[in-house]
Write a protein that holds these residues in place. Structure first.
Motif: not given
Length: 435
Positions: A215-216, A229-233, A252-260, A399-407
């Motif tokens: 989280a940033i 995918p969870a909606g936070w940055l 590292a260093s990729f935006p959170g919305g990038t496709d893994p 923690a305030e930012s649990p890890q989002p899952g992937h489809k």
């Protein structure tokens, strides 16, 4: 007459030249005296400033000595707290709690980073010792508390805390990556495969792939790209974890919305694995066939002959009625067990270095290096056998930012056609051992 006139002109010229020469000499003397006086005034100001600074340091030391006699160690001045309490009175449990590593590992780390972190004293101040610089940075990585709090604790400026964190992270990546974050050799591949089989029940596998969202704060540009995918940055990282729970590769260093999948297909790990770099020159035999070691991946990755992922299951229906045969369901369960090594490694990483589990307020130019440094520090602590306290995991779970899952994705055009044959071999293996 003419001779007298010429003599008179000559005398006039000589008189003019002598007067001009005298004025030039007088002007040069005046300028020289002015420069000497300016230098004297500058030197006097310099010595007065040094005297004032010395008196302030002496006065500060006297006040510190007074407070030392009247306050408990938790509120003693920072210099005394570091020099007397930490360096002489800390117990092994204190080192683990505060710095997330043993005292021996701490000083080992200091020696490794000394070439990049050592600073020279100046006329105005003493340089911070390497040990104190490392302690300041580790405290920040372990707790993620404000720079102001660490500044008060260690008796340094907030800008100094920021600089210590930045310098140590860069030094760790520069000096320790080649030792603690590198591609494995053949013996390490074999050891990892044995650990995956004995501890996690998945055969012929050397590493598990997963993703980490950190989280940033809201970036100044392209903030929408960092929404995961969870909606936070967040900043997205891809990690490869060995059977020992250590990191072999980190992107590292990729935006959170990038496709893994895009990150993986453009990484050096993809190129290395596709060319057989994660398997011996002569592939070992599996189920009667020579087969290169495989990696385990999340559902978002493409299926490859060297990368196994789960069979897609229909949502909203029980596994026994999801359209999968029994061997396929056994394979999915076995793969889920194998991926747990990556999940537990990330849990230990985020629990030990909470700057990755809470929102990180550092700039985007620092966060990727910080992530790499924390992964390397994780490997250092694990390889040195430092204890891991279970109560740290409780802090991560809160923690305030649990890890989002992937489809779980259906087969795509990037899947290899013959990869299904390899996956079928693993299905046969799990069915055989189940029977």
């Amino acid at each position: 007459m003419e001779d007298e006139e010429q003599l008179r002109s000559f005398m006039f010229l000589m008189t003019y030249l002598l007067l001009k020469r005298r004025r030039d000499v007088t002007s040069a003397d005046a300028q020289r005296r002015s420069e000497i006086q300016r230098r004297i005034r500058h030197r006097q100001y310099f010595f007065q400033r040094q005297r004032r600074m010395l008196m302030m340091m002496i006065a500060g030391g006297i006040r510190s000595n007074v407070r030392i006699r009247t306050r408990p160690w938790t509120t003693t001045p920072s210099t005394d707290w570091w020099e007397r309490v930490v360096m002489t009175e800390f117990q092994p449990s204190d080192w683990l709690d505060k710095f997330r590593m043993s005292r021996e590992t701490f000083f080992y780390l200091c020696e490794k980073l000394r070439p990049r972190l050592a600073r020279q004293d100046t006329s105005f101040r003493l340089a911070l010792p390497v040990e104190k610089r490392v302690a300041v940075a580790l405290w920040r990585l372990a707790s993620n508390i404000e720079y102001r709090t660490i500044s008060t604790l260690f008796g340094v400026g907030k800008s100094t805390v920021c600089r210590c964190v930045r310098d140590m992270c860069h030094a760790i990546v520069a000096l320790l990556s080649s030792t603690y974050l590198r591609s494995p050799n053949e013996q390490e591949l074999e050891d990892s495969a044995q650990l995956f089989l004995s501890h996690w029940g998945f055969p012929h596998c050397v590493a598990a792939l997963t993703t980490l969202h950190t989280a940033i704060i809201t970036p100044s540009n392209n903030a929408s790209d960092y929404a995961n995918p969870a909606g936070w940055l967040s900043v997205l990282s891809q990690v490869a974890v060995s059977g020992r729970g250590q990191f072999w590769d980190v992107c590292a260093s990729f935006p959170g919305g990038t496709d893994p999948a895009d990150i993986f297909q453009n990484s050096s790990l993809w190129a290395t694995a596709a060319e057989g770099g994660l398997s011996p020159a002569h592939p070992p035999v599996f189920m009667g066939n020579p087969l290169r070691y495989v990696l385990l991946g999340e559902p978002c990755y493409p299926l490859q002959s060297w990368l196994m992922k789960a069979y897609p299951e229909e949502k909203g229906r029980r596994a026994s009625h999801a359209g999968l045969a029994e061997p396929q369901r056994l394979f999915n369960r076995g793969l889920a067990r194998g991926l747990r090594v990556a999940e537990e490694a990330l849990l230990r990483l985020r629990a030990r270095w909470q700057c990755l589990s809470k929102r990180n307020d550092c700039g985007l130019d620092v966060v990727p290096t910080m992530i790499l440094a924390c992964c390397i520090l994780h490997n250092v602590c694990e390889s040195h056998g430092d204890d891991f306290k279970t109560e740290w995991q409780v802090e991560v779970s809160e923690a305030e930012s649990p890890q989002p899952g992937h489809k779980l994705l259906l087969p795509t055009s990037t899947d290899q056609s013959h990869a299904e044959e390899v996956r079928q071999l693993f299905c046969d293996y799990f069915e055989q051992h189940n029977n």
